[in-house]
Design a protein around this motif. Structure first.
Motif, short mmCIF file in Angstrom:
data_model
loop_
_atom_site.label_atom_id
_atom_site.label_comp_id
_atom_site.label_asym_id
_atom_site.label_seq_id
_atom_site.Cartn_x
_atom_site.Cartn_y
_atom_site.Cartn_z
N GLN A 1 0.86 -1.18 0.00
CA GLN A 1 0.00 0.00 0.00
C GLN A 1 0.90 1.24 0.00
OE1 GLN A 1 -3.33 -1.79 -0.61
NE2 GLN A 1 -3.61 0.33 0.06
N PRO A 2 1.50 1.56 -1.14
CA PRO A 2 2.50 2.64 -1.17
C PRO A 2 1.95 4.00 -0.79
CG PRO A 2 1.92 1.96 -3.40
CD PRO A 2 1.31 0.96 -2.47
N ASP A 3 0.63 4.20 -0.96
CA ASP A 3 0.02 5.48 -0.63
C ASP A 3 -0.83 5.41 0.63
OD1 ASP A 3 1.09 6.78 -2.94
OD2 ASP A 3 -0.40 5.71 -4.14
N GLY A 4 -0.57 4.43 1.47
CA GLY A 4 -1.31 4.30 2.72
C GLY A 4 -2.53 3.41 2.59
N VAL A 5 -3.22 3.23 3.71
CA VAL A 5 -4.30 2.23 3.77
C VAL A 5 -5.53 2.65 2.99
CG1 VAL A 5 -3.52 1.31 5.97
CG2 VAL A 5 -5.17 3.18 5.95
N HIS A 6 -5.66 3.94 2.63
CA HIS A 6 -6.80 4.39 1.85
C HIS A 6 -6.49 4.47 0.36
CE1 HIS A 6 -9.06 5.39 5.47
NE2 HIS A 6 -8.00 6.04 5.93
N GLY A 7 -5.25 4.22 -0.01
CA GLY A 7 -4.85 4.31 -1.41
C GLY A 7 -5.04 3.00 -2.15
N LEU A 8 -4.70 3.02 -3.42
CA LEU A 8 -4.78 1.81 -4.22
C LEU A 8 -3.74 0.79 -3.77
CD1 LEU A 8 -5.25 3.13 -7.88
CD2 LEU A 8 -6.97 2.07 -6.39
N SER A 9 -4.06 -0.49 -3.96
CA SER A 9 -3.11 -1.56 -3.71
C SER A 9 -2.17 -1.68 -4.89
CB SER A 9 -3.85 -2.89 -3.49
OG SER A 9 -4.77 -2.78 -2.43
N ARG A 10 -1.06 -2.36 -4.66
CA ARG A 10 -0.12 -2.60 -5.75
C ARG A 10 0.34 -4.05 -5.67
NH1 ARG A 10 4.38 1.87 -6.81
NH2 ARG A 10 2.42 3.04 -6.92
N LEU A 11 0.38 -4.71 -6.80
CA LEU A 11 0.77 -6.11 -6.84
C LEU A 11 2.25 -6.26 -6.49
CD1 LEU A 11 -1.14 -7.39 -10.01
CD2 LEU A 11 -1.52 -8.11 -7.65
N TYR A 12 2.53 -7.20 -5.60
CA TYR A 12 3.91 -7.48 -5.23
C TYR A 12 4.09 -8.98 -5.12
CZ TYR A 12 8.38 -7.66 -2.85
OH TYR A 12 9.68 -7.94 -2.54
N ASP A 13 5.11 -9.49 -5.79
CA ASP A 13 5.41 -10.92 -5.76
C ASP A 13 6.61 -11.15 -4.85
OD1 ASP A 13 5.84 -13.58 -6.14
OD2 ASP A 13 6.32 -13.44 -8.28
N PRO A 14 6.39 -11.72 -3.67
CA PRO A 14 7.53 -11.93 -2.76
C PRO A 14 8.58 -12.87 -3.34
CG PRO A 14 5.58 -13.09 -1.97
CD PRO A 14 5.13 -12.22 -3.11
N ALA A 15 8.20 -13.70 -4.30
CA ALA A 15 9.16 -14.62 -4.90
C ALA A 15 10.15 -13.90 -5.82
CB ALA A 15 8.42 -15.71 -5.68
N SER A 16 9.89 -12.63 -6.10
CA SER A 16 10.80 -11.89 -6.97
C SER A 16 12.08 -11.47 -6.24
CB SER A 16 10.09 -10.64 -7.52
OG SER A 16 9.80 -9.72 -6.47
N TYR A 17 12.08 -11.58 -4.91
CA TYR A 17 13.27 -11.20 -4.15
C TYR A 17 14.29 -12.33 -4.16
CZ TYR A 17 16.30 -9.85 -0.29
OH TYR A 17 17.41 -9.53 0.47
N ALA A 18 15.55 -12.00 -4.39
CA ALA A 18 16.62 -13.01 -4.42
C ALA A 18 17.20 -13.17 -3.01
CB ALA A 18 17.70 -12.60 -5.41
#
Length: 591
Positions: free
Chosen positions: A69-86
């Motif tokens: 939630q880059p813009d806080g809890v009232h903002g839009l969600s954003r897709l994040y794939d935890p498997a993308s982290y090495a």
């Protein structure tokens, strides 16, 4: 958990997802789930912003399981794939709770920057101190920029001001690289007052059951299967996707669950299964004021099977005897007899009358079968400090000698010790209750409620800092420059030396209750804890010097204050303490 736009929403008749401005209707599936059409899987792109439109409403609602939630809890969600982290921790085999020392910290005030990235730079300090497990206060998404985190509403997202999910993974990876495990504090007993959109999707709350925060989480009512799944999946997410080593479960006594299998037992089963699969230890630690041993009793013996629980009785008994405070709930703990009972048996209230509650409280631990390390103890924590009107630490109310005594009793107890950030050097900075609700009405309610709460307790209202005042947050940040001060360095040395003793002498981590004994003099206020066959911790709570008879052959390993050993008698000056060891040659039958 792969990228997904599917959502459980049994309440609305229509659900659309809007991804980067493109609106797509979801398909109704079974059990209240809405699925992304197979031909629109192209929308599953990491970093894509999205929200849900329910029943053709105007507002876009953030996702219940949003990772970002880059813009806080009232903002839009954003897709994040935890498997993308090495990940770089392939050699990490975990840290068991038994024998460990926990360090509790709040990311926002641990460093001047207040971020996960900045916290990495302080991890070497924890390694040098001798810490095994770093416990983070809640990092889930909550309303505003800064707060304690216990009013979270985005349980699956890492708070944006701390750095978000990638920064969290980097922090855990950095901990593991230094041999530190990570425990995450999670809150499943209530949701915060702003940004809680879950009731728009489904019956996450049960209005027929009230808690101190309003309607309780729906753990046993209609459609509670999916609510429970929401909670357990969240627990597994931290442990699997973010490589966390354990969870601290906030206020489990507030989980109202009348089903045959309690949510805590269900969670313990699944976490144990995950631990087996990952081939590393995972722990669940409960915060509970019930003094109920069933929490930490194995399932096969009729318990919930959690690994440990916090022990408030230890804190209360230690502080009451250290400070002389016998007000409120400290009244029952004001004698050395109470401290001795807690040291030897775990709970003081184990079916005894609690004057504060006006009734009997607790249940006796089955000490032959429950190991000592299942109780987590401390002399200070975020609650005990932050719930004071001025946010004052124990260090601001007691002498350096008293702080060192508290450290020895806690760190060299038979239990699992926990240190609150800055305690190890007697930090002078407070840890206040602070919040940053942007809504004027909510901000006013929080400020007024805090003032009324302490006014009823006859507290000096001039010491109360408005939680919404940015100064409450800024003043709560640790001052790392204090480490260079003479008194602070002396306190830090005591902590390091005591922890080093735990690493050196097996009796100090022996988990058997029968190998712990306490003796004391209620008149002269000396107190002795014997650990196993070889170790003794002796303290003088009083301002007058005392003498204590010791076994022949003991040697002093650590001193606090004026300490002498003369012809088998230990002489302790005012507010002094010593750790002693019985050499093998002096033990009967040993050479």
């Amino acid at each position: 958990m792969p990228l997904s736009l599917d959502v459980w929403a049994p309440l609305p008749e229509r659900v659309d997802v809007v991804v980067d401005g493109l609106e797509v209707p979801l398909e109704r599936g079974e059990e209240g789930w809405w699925r992304l059409p197979a031909e629109r899987q192209d929308l599953l792109r990491e970093g894509a912003g999205y929200g849900y439109r329910l029943d053709s409403g105007e507002a876009l609602i953030p996702a219940p399981r949003s990772r970002w939630q880059p813009d806080g809890v009232h903002g839009l969600s954003r897709l994040y794939d935890p498997a993308s982290y090495a990940w770089q921790d392939s050699d990490w085999t975990g840290r068991q709770l038994a024998g460990a020392i926990i360090y509790e910290l709040h990311i926002g005030t641990f460093t001047p920057e207040g971020t996960l990235t900045a916290a990495i730079d302080k991890l070497d300090h924890l390694v040098e101190l001798g810490i095994d497990l770093v416990e983070l206060m809640p990092v889930n998404a909550f309303n505003g920029e800064h707060g304690w985190g216990y009013d979270g509403v985005g349980w699956y997202a890492v708070h944006h001001a701390y750095g978000g999910p990638r920064a969290y993974q980097e922090f855990v990876d950095a901990c593991h690289a230094r041999g530190l495990g990570v425990i995450q504090d999670v809150v499943y007993n209530h949701l915060g007052p702003s940004g809680n959109y879950l009731p728009l999707f489904g019956p996450f709350l049960d209005d027929s059951v009230q808690s101190p925060w309003g309607s309780a989480i729906n753990l046993a009512g209609e459609d509670s299967d999916e609510v429970r799944r929401f909670i357990i999946d969240n627990a597994l997410m931290w442990l699997q996707d973010y490589h966390v080593d354990g969870l601290r479960l906030d206020a489990v006594h507030a989980l109202v669950d009348t089903r045959a299998i309690h949510i805590l037992e269900e969670m313990a089963v699944e976490v144990n299964a995950l631990s087996t699969f990952l081939n590393r230890p995972l722990c669940l630690i409960a915060e509970s004021d019930l003094n109920d041993p069933r929490l930490i009793t194995p399932r096969e013996a009729g318990g919930y099977g959690l690994d440990a629980q916090w022990s408030d009785d230890f804190h209360h008994a230690l502080l009451a005897n250290l400070t002389g405070d016998d007000s409120g709930y400290y009244a029952d703990f004001a004698e050395l007899e109470a401290l001795a009972k807690v040291i030897e048996t775990g709970f003081f209230h184990d079916g005894t009358k609690s004057s504060f509650r006006g009734r009997r409280h607790g249940r006796r631990l089955d000490t032959p079968t429950i190991p000592t390390w299942r109780l987590v103890v401390c002399s200070d924590n975020h609650d005990q400090i932050g719930n004071r009107a001025d946010g004052g630490r124990l260090a601001t109310r007691q002498t350096p000698r008293q702080l060192q005594i508290a450290a020895l009793i806690t760190l060299l107890s038979a239990y699992t010790p926990m240190i609150f950030m800055g305690e190890e050097w007697a930090a002078s900075t407070p840890f206040m209750f602070f919040s940053s609700h942007p809504e004027p009405d909510l901000a006013e309610a929080v400020s007024t409620g805090r003032l009324e709460e302490f006014s009823k307790m006859d507290w000096d209202t001039s010491t109360i800092v408005d939680p919404q005042d940015p100064a409450a947050f800024e003043r709560s940040k640790l001052n790392w420059g204090e480490l260079d001060g003479e008194v602070h360095a002396e306190i830090l040395a005591t902590y390091r030396d005591a922890i080093a003793l735990r690493r050196t002498y097996p009796d100090l981590t022996d988990p058997r209750f029968e190998w712990v004994a306490a003796r004391f003099d209620p008149d002269s206020h000396w107190f002795v804890v014997e650990r196993g066959e070889t170790m003794t911790v002796a303290v003088n709570f009083d301002m007058d010097p005392v003498e204590i008879e010791m076994e022949d052959g003991v040697q002093i390993l650590l001193r606090v204050g004026d300490v002498q050993l003369v012809e088998g008698r230990l002489q302790l000056g005012r507010q002094a303490a010593a750790v002693l060891h019985l050499e093998a040659e002096a033990m009967p039958g040993r050479s």
